[in-house]
Design an enzyme around this catalytic site. Structure first.
Site, PDB file in Angstrom:
ATOM      1  N   HIS A  89       0.826  -1.212   0.000  1.00  0.00           N
ATOM      2  CA  HIS A  89       0.000   0.000   0.000  1.00  0.00           C
ATOM      3  C   HIS A  89       0.857   1.257   0.000  1.00  0.00           C
ATOM      4  O   HIS A  89       0.384   2.340   0.331  1.00  0.00           O
ATOM      5  CB  HIS A  89      -0.950   0.015   1.205  1.00  0.00           C
ATOM      6  CG  HIS A  89      -1.698  -1.269   1.391  1.00  0.00           C
ATOM      7  ND1 HIS A  89      -1.267  -2.266   2.251  1.00  0.00           N
ATOM      8  CD2 HIS A  89      -2.827  -1.728   0.800  1.00  0.00           C
ATOM      9  CE1 HIS A  89      -2.105  -3.296   2.188  1.00  0.00           C
ATOM     10  NE2 HIS A  89      -3.062  -2.993   1.322  1.00  0.00           N
TER      11      HIS A  89
HETATM   12  S1  FES Z   1       1.642  -0.417   3.277  1.00  0.00           S
HETATM   13 FE1  FES Z   1       0.109  -1.873   3.754  1.00  0.00          FE
HETATM   14  S2  FES Z   1       1.241  -3.586   4.392  1.00  0.00           S
HETATM   15 FE2  FES Z   1       2.769  -2.101   3.941  1.00  0.00          FE
END
Ligand code: FES
Length: 195
Positions: free
Chosen positions: A153
């Site tokens: 993410h």
């Molecule tokens: S940014 Fe979501 S698990 Fe690393």
């Protein structure tokens, strides 16, 4: 645990292993000795400390090891990498390592380390646990001085495992308990007697 304790434990293990090897030929006589190995096997399953030799590690090199089933990064930072660690504190969520659960006291410093050259962090993104990818290339035009990028993410961490603002990860990468047994040997999973 002291170095003498470790040596003593190794000697004990070797003694037990030798006894078991010698007893196997005696058939059933081996059984009582095998039971004496159980604590060692259990300790392994729970996550015995892991040694990381440093003698052949070059500046800028990183190794990955498993401790208690967790990925741990050991990065030997160059002076140039260390020079990158200041000047953007306002872009970090916890620049001074004030979230106490994320590192032992001895790593709550500017480099988040025992010896400034060596970063030891868990390779687990503090958002949902993905493994961050090393991205050590410096790209001034992007404001990137090198660090770790989480592909899941988009969380970003610097070369001390400090998380940037504006990403999902809430905290810095965790520094596991560790200590230097010698200048060229780190023991992960144990600091001064606390595993
Ligand atoms: S940014 Fe979501 S698990 Fe690393």
């Amino acid at each position: 645990m002291t170095d003498d304790d470790l040596d003593s434990n190794r000697r004990h293990f070797l003694t037990v292993a030798t006894v078991v090897t010698g007893a196997v030929g005696a058939g059933m006589a081996a059984i009582p000795f095998l039971s004496s190995l159980k604590p060692s096997a259990r300790a392994q399953a729970l996550g015995a400390p892991v040694e990381v030799p440093l003698a052949s590690m070059q500046p800028g090199e990183m190794v990955r090891v498993l401790w208690r089933g967790k990925l741990v990064f050991v990065l030997r930072r160059t002076e140039a990498m260390l020079d990158q660690l200041s000047g953007y504190e306002d872009q970090l969520r916890d620049p001074n390592s004030e979230v106490v659960d994320q590192q032992p006291d001895y790593a709550a410093n500017a480099t988040r380390s025992v010896k400034r050259e060596y970063l030891v962090v868990e390779g687990s993104c503090t958002h949902l646990g993905c493994a961050p990818i090393q991205d050590f290339d410096v790209r001034p035009a992007e404001g990137w001085g090198g660090g770790f990028f989480c592909p899941c993410h988009g969380s970003k961490f610097d070369l001390a495992g400090r998380v940037f603002t504006g990403v999902p990860a809430p905290t810095n990468l965790r520094v596991p308990p560790h200590r230097f047994v010698r200048d060229d040997l780190i023991l992960i999973g144990q600091d001064q007697g606390v595993a």
